[in-house]
Write a protein that holds these residues in place. Structure first.
Motif, PDB file in Angstrom:
ATOM      1  N   SER A   1       0.864  -1.191   0.000  1.00  0.00           N
ATOM      2  CA  SER A   1       0.000   0.000   0.000  1.00  0.00           C
ATOM      3  C   SER A   1       0.892   1.229   0.000  1.00  0.00           C
ATOM      4  CB  SER A   1      -0.928  -0.012   1.220  1.00  0.00           C
ATOM      5  OG  SER A   1      -1.793  -1.122   1.171  1.00  0.00           O
ATOM      6  N   ASN A   2       1.157   1.753  -1.188  1.00  0.00           N
ATOM      7  CA  ASN A   2       2.066   2.881  -1.341  1.00  0.00           C
ATOM      8  C   ASN A   2       1.319   4.124  -1.785  1.00  0.00           C
ATOM      9  OD1 ASN A   2       3.762   0.278  -2.715  1.00  0.00           O
ATOM     10  ND2 ASN A   2       4.648   1.309  -0.952  1.00  0.00           N
ATOM     11  N   LYS A   3       2.028   5.243  -1.652  1.00  0.00           N
ATOM     12  CA  LYS A   3       1.499   6.511  -2.127  1.00  0.00           C
ATOM     13  C   LYS A   3       2.291   6.936  -3.359  1.00  0.00           C
ATOM     14  CE  LYS A   3       0.110  11.065  -0.428  1.00  0.00           C
ATOM     15  NZ  LYS A   3       0.100  11.992   0.732  1.00  0.00           N
ATOM     16  N   ILE A   4       1.585   7.224  -4.449  1.00  0.00           N
ATOM     17  CA  ILE A   4       2.219   7.523  -5.726  1.00  0.00           C
ATOM     18  C   ILE A   4       2.106   9.014  -6.009  1.00  0.00           C
ATOM     19  CG2 ILE A   4       2.192   7.067  -8.200  1.00  0.00           C
ATOM     20  CD1 ILE A   4       0.944   4.344  -7.548  1.00  0.00           C
ATOM     21  N   PHE A   5       3.257   9.617  -6.405  1.00  0.00           N
ATOM     22  CA  PHE A   5       3.290  11.029  -6.800  1.00  0.00           C
ATOM     23  C   PHE A   5       3.629  11.104  -8.294  1.00  0.00           C
ATOM     24  CE2 PHE A   5       4.513  10.608  -2.395  1.00  0.00           C
ATOM     25  CZ  PHE A   5       3.788  11.602  -1.755  1.00  0.00           C
ATOM     26  N   LEU A   6       2.835  11.805  -9.090  1.00  0.00           N
ATOM     27  CA  LEU A   6       3.052  11.975 -10.523  1.00  0.00           C
ATOM     28  C   LEU A   6       2.862  13.443 -10.867  1.00  0.00           C
ATOM     29  CD1 LEU A   6       3.571  10.503 -13.227  1.00  0.00           C
ATOM     30  CD2 LEU A   6       1.074  10.349 -13.493  1.00  0.00           C
ATOM     31  N   GLY A   7       3.880  14.093 -11.456  1.00  0.00           N
ATOM     32  CA  GLY A   7       3.753  15.508 -11.779  1.00  0.00           C
ATOM     33  C   GLY A   7       4.963  16.029 -12.519  1.00  0.00           C
ATOM     34  N   TRP A   8       4.861  17.249 -12.981  1.00  0.00           N
ATOM     35  CA  TRP A   8       5.955  17.884 -13.706  1.00  0.00           C
ATOM     36  C   TRP A   8       7.039  18.305 -12.723  1.00  0.00           C
ATOM     37  CZ3 TRP A   8       6.187  17.172 -18.679  1.00  0.00           C
ATOM     38  CH2 TRP A   8       5.001  16.988 -19.407  1.00  0.00           C
ATOM     39  N   GLY A   9       8.284  17.968 -13.068  1.00  0.00           N
ATOM     40  CA  GLY A   9       9.403  18.314 -12.227  1.00  0.00           C
ATOM     41  C   GLY A   9       9.912  19.710 -12.501  1.00  0.00           C
ATOM     42  N   THR A  10      10.829  20.154 -11.698  1.00  0.00           N
ATOM     43  CA  THR A  10      11.409  21.486 -11.898  1.00  0.00           C
ATOM     44  C   THR A  10      12.257  21.547 -13.151  1.00  0.00           C
ATOM     45  OG1 THR A  10      13.265  20.842 -10.482  1.00  0.00           O
ATOM     46  CG2 THR A  10      11.413  21.962  -9.421  1.00  0.00           C
ATOM     47  N   ASP A  11      12.601  20.368 -13.723  1.00  0.00           N
ATOM     48  CA  ASP A  11      13.362  20.316 -14.972  1.00  0.00           C
ATOM     49  C   ASP A  11      12.454  20.214 -16.186  1.00  0.00           C
ATOM     50  OD1 ASP A  11      12.391  17.832 -14.505  1.00  0.00           O
ATOM     51  OD2 ASP A  11      14.321  16.770 -14.637  1.00  0.00           O
ATOM     52  N   ALA A  12      11.141  20.468 -16.015  1.00  0.00           N
ATOM     53  CA  ALA A  12      10.142  20.444 -17.100  1.00  0.00           C
ATOM     54  C   ALA A  12       9.914  19.054 -17.654  1.00  0.00           C
ATOM     55  CB  ALA A  12      10.531  21.419 -18.216  1.00  0.00           C
ATOM     56  N   ASN A  13      10.319  18.000 -16.905  1.00  0.00           N
ATOM     57  CA  ASN A  13      10.061  16.626 -17.312  1.00  0.00           C
ATOM     58  C   ASN A  13       8.997  16.013 -16.406  1.00  0.00           C
ATOM     59  OD1 ASN A  13      12.089  16.276 -19.444  1.00  0.00           O
ATOM     60  ND2 ASN A  13      13.591  16.508 -17.775  1.00  0.00           N
TER      61      ASN A  13
ATOM     62  N   ARG B   1       7.696  13.462 -13.974  1.00  0.00           N
ATOM     63  CA  ARG B   1       8.438  12.636 -13.027  1.00  0.00           C
ATOM     64  C   ARG B   1       7.474  11.821 -12.167  1.00  0.00           C
ATOM     65  NH1 ARG B   1      13.761  14.352 -12.904  1.00  0.00           N
ATOM     66  NH2 ARG B   1      14.138  13.088 -11.035  1.00  0.00           N
ATOM     67  N   CYS B   2       7.956  10.701 -11.653  1.00  0.00           N
ATOM     68  CA  CYS B   2       7.142   9.815 -10.807  1.00  0.00           C
ATOM     69  C   CYS B   2       7.926   9.442  -9.542  1.00  0.00           C
ATOM     70  CB  CYS B   2       6.766   8.549 -11.590  1.00  0.00           C
ATOM     71  SG  CYS B   2       5.704   7.419 -10.649  1.00  0.00           S
ATOM     72  N   GLN B   3       7.186   9.343  -8.409  1.00  0.00           N
ATOM     73  CA  GLN B   3       7.784   8.960  -7.128  1.00  0.00           C
ATOM     74  C   GLN B   3       6.820   8.056  -6.381  1.00  0.00           C
ATOM     75  OE1 GLN B   3       9.565  12.114  -4.736  1.00  0.00           O
ATOM     76  NE2 GLN B   3       8.816  11.130  -2.861  1.00  0.00           N
ATOM     77  N   VAL B   4       7.349   6.972  -5.778  1.00  0.00           N
ATOM     78  CA  VAL B   4       6.545   6.079  -4.938  1.00  0.00           C
ATOM     79  C   VAL B   4       7.031   6.218  -3.505  1.00  0.00           C
ATOM     80  CG1 VAL B   4       5.834   3.714  -4.466  1.00  0.00           C
ATOM     81  CG2 VAL B   4       6.155   4.483  -6.829  1.00  0.00           C
ATOM     82  N   ASP B   5       6.149   6.695  -2.646  1.00  0.00           N
ATOM     83  CA  ASP B   5       6.520   7.009  -1.270  1.00  0.00           C
ATOM     84  C   ASP B   5       7.723   7.960  -1.296  1.00  0.00           C
ATOM     85  OD1 ASP B   5       4.459   5.504  -0.272  1.00  0.00           O
ATOM     86  OD2 ASP B   5       5.660   3.688  -0.105  1.00  0.00           O
ATOM     87  N   ALA B   6       8.873   7.566  -0.722  1.00  0.00           N
ATOM     88  CA  ALA B   6      10.047   8.441  -0.713  1.00  0.00           C
ATOM     89  C   ALA B   6      11.035   8.102  -1.824  1.00  0.00           C
ATOM     90  CB  ALA B   6      10.745   8.358   0.645  1.00  0.00           C
ATOM     91  N   TYR B   7      10.696   7.098  -2.681  1.00  0.00           N
ATOM     92  CA  TYR B   7      11.625   6.656  -3.727  1.00  0.00           C
ATOM     93  C   TYR B   7      11.324   7.390  -5.017  1.00  0.00           C
ATOM     94  CZ  TYR B   7      14.330   3.578  -6.738  1.00  0.00           C
ATOM     95  OH  TYR B   7      15.247   3.084  -7.633  1.00  0.00           O
ATOM     96  N   ASP B   8      12.324   8.154  -5.542  1.00  0.00           N
ATOM     97  CA  ASP B   8      12.159   8.928  -6.778  1.00  0.00           C
ATOM     98  C   ASP B   8      12.490   8.027  -7.965  1.00  0.00           C
ATOM     99  OD1 ASP B   8      11.940  10.781  -8.741  1.00  0.00           O
ATOM    100  OD2 ASP B   8      13.561  12.100  -8.021  1.00  0.00           O
ATOM    101  N   LEU B   9      11.487   7.768  -8.821  1.00  0.00           N
ATOM    102  CA  LEU B   9      11.693   6.940 -10.017  1.00  0.00           C
ATOM    103  C   LEU B   9      12.285   7.728 -11.176  1.00  0.00           C
ATOM    104  CD1 LEU B   9       8.401   4.855  -9.964  1.00  0.00           C
ATOM    105  CD2 LEU B   9      10.664   4.180  -9.165  1.00  0.00           C
ATOM    106  N   GLY B  10      12.396   9.017 -11.034  1.00  0.00           N
ATOM    107  CA  GLY B  10      12.964   9.848 -12.107  1.00  0.00           C
ATOM    108  C   GLY B  10      11.932  10.199 -13.162  1.00  0.00           C
ATOM    109  N   LYS B  11      12.417  10.400 -14.381  1.00  0.00           N
ATOM    110  CA  LYS B  11      11.538  10.815 -15.465  1.00  0.00           C
ATOM    111  C   LYS B  11      10.644   9.666 -15.906  1.00  0.00           C
ATOM    112  CE  LYS B  11      15.081  14.027 -17.155  1.00  0.00           C
ATOM    113  NZ  LYS B  11      15.994  14.352 -18.278  1.00  0.00           N
TER     114      LYS B  11
END
Length: 451
Positions: A321-333, A335-345
């Motif tokens: 049961s994770n929390k997913i973050f999906l949005g535009w990064g400060t580099d205009a790409n 980006r995706c993140q699961v909990d505290a783990y940054d998956l990158g572009k």
């Protein structure tokens, strides 16, 4: 001619042979007092009784023995002539001061001549004349003129009682002052007086009071213990309770009746409130069934109020049961993140902006949107008897298509040779190291591309 027995001057017939009713009354009172004290100093009583019999005072024995027995039977009077003291005192003669215990000081009647006996060692006893006694403070002063036991010994637990002086002997003239009938009448009157006094007193155990009994009022509203709660104390508590109930309350809620009315006079208010609250959704941790959760969402129209179709965040097959973050990064790409783990572009169908890992220590793979799979790793191989080794992939290529497998020397040492792929397959590759035989070891970095 002086008295042999050291009598008080007013009773010494050798100094004054004048008889009067008052003088005889005093003499008889002196005799009665000494008889009452004989029980606390029995050796003196037996000695004097022997002397009385020696000089033929049979009349004294016949007349006063019934009196003595009647007085002993009135046990309530015995406690008046005995008291205890915890004053540390040295055994010996001279002026001694004692403090009578609180339990005894108000009822203690200090006789003219007293015995002071050590409770722990009864053989240590002093005798002396009363000098003064303050019933309020319990201070008792005695001039000790005789003692028995170890002089200089100190004790702090004394029994003080009335006694006859070992050197005092009542004369026959004093004994003859009253007849048997007069003694009986005196004892009867004394018994009646004592009974009248006792019947007018309440018992110490379960007393029954009449009239309007009073007691000191405790003025401390927080008092505890087993003091008597008087009417004044009860009124004090009632006033404090009333003030606490009314303190700050509006006029429409300043009595229990008004509060009850405001609560609907519901005798089951607490149970009803608890039952009603139990059916509500809490803002703290709460255990609800799936049916209750669905009903709650339906009650607040949760789906309709979102304005879009929600996506379930993890919790599926083989997922936490994770929390997913999906949005535009400060580099205009994107980006995706699961909990505290940054998956990158985020990779798209165009396949651009791909970023490969900087280390091969942890084998892994990337699946492209169109089915292309890139796998990598760092593996330590040991050549078998055929001078070969096997490297397995993190995942098999589902279509069985291996486009290329690229192994390199992970140790950067030319003398170890360079690995080559002998048989690339969909789930593994067989490796050989030219110039190396069975048992040779090497770390191999590799990349496999397929689909």
């Amino acid at each position: 001619m002086s008295s042999l027995y050291n009598l008080p001057p007013e009773l010494d017939i050798s100094k004054d042979e004048t008889f009067s009713k008052d003088r005889l009354d005093q003499a008889f009172a002196y005799i009665v007092q000494r008889l009452l004290l004989l029980d606390s100093f029995r050796p003196s009583w037996e000695e004097q009784l022997s002397l009385f019999q020696t000089i033929g005072l049979t009349r004294l024995d016949d007349a006063l023995r019934p009196v003595y027995e009647d007085l002993v039977s009135i046990t309530q009077l015995g406690v008046m002539f005995t008291a205890s003291s915890k004053t540390a005192t040295v055994l010996g003669s001279g002026l001694k001061t004692f403090t009578i215990s609180d339990a005894d000081k108000t009822r203690f009647a200090a006789a003219g001549y007293l015995s002071i006996q050590d409770v722990g060692i009864p053989e240590h006893t002093m005798f002396g004349l009363l000098q003064s006694y303050d019933r309020t403070t319990g201070q008792l002063s005695i001039l000790v003129d005789q003692f028995v036991g170890e002089e200089g010994a100190t004790a702090a637990n004394w029994r003080i009682s009335a006694a006859a002086s070992p050197n005092v002997l009542t004369t026959a003239h004093q004994v003859g002052a009253y007849t048997q009938g007069e003694v009986d009448a005196l004892i009867t009157a004394l018994r009646g007086t004592v009974n009248d006094i006792l019947t007018s007193k309440a018992n110490r155990v379960s007393p029954q009071f009449t009239g309007t009994p009073t007691a000191p009022t405790v003025n401390n509203g927080s008092a505890t213990g087993d003091q008597i709660a008087t009417l004044g104390f009860v009124q004090l508590i009632a006033a404090g309770t009333d003030a606490n109930i009314r303190s700050g309350a509006p006029t429409y809620l300043n009595t229990l009746a008004k509060i009850a009315q405001a609560l609907g006079n519901d005798p089951n208010l607490a149970a009803n409130l608890y039952s009603s609250l139990a059916s509500k959704v809490a803002i703290t941790a709460q255990s609800l069934s799936e049916e209750q959760k669905a009903q709650a969402r339906q009650n607040i129209s949760a789906q309709q109020n979102l304005g879009f179709m929600p996506v379930q965040q993890a919790g599926g097959s083989n997922q936490n049961s994770n929390k997913i973050f999906l949005g535009w990064g400060t580099d205009a790409n994107l980006r995706c993140q699961v909990d505290a783990y940054d998956l990158g572009k985020v990779w798209t169908d165009a396949g651009s902006n791909s970023v490969f890992p900087t280390s091969f220590n942890n084998p892994g793979y990337l699946k492209m949107p169109q089915g292309l799979i890139i796998q990598w790793g760092a593996t330590e191989i040991v050549l078998d008897g055929n001078a070969l080794a096997v490297i397995g992939y993190p995942t098999a290529f589902p279509n069985g298509q291996l486009f290329t497998f690229l192994p390199t020397n992970g140790e950067n040492r030319a003398n170890n040779g360079y690995p080559i792929a002998q048989e690339p397959r969909a789930d593994r590759t067989i490796i050989a190291i030219p110039g190396q035989g069975p048992g040779a070891r090497m770390w191999v970095n590799w990349i496999a591309i397929g689909r």
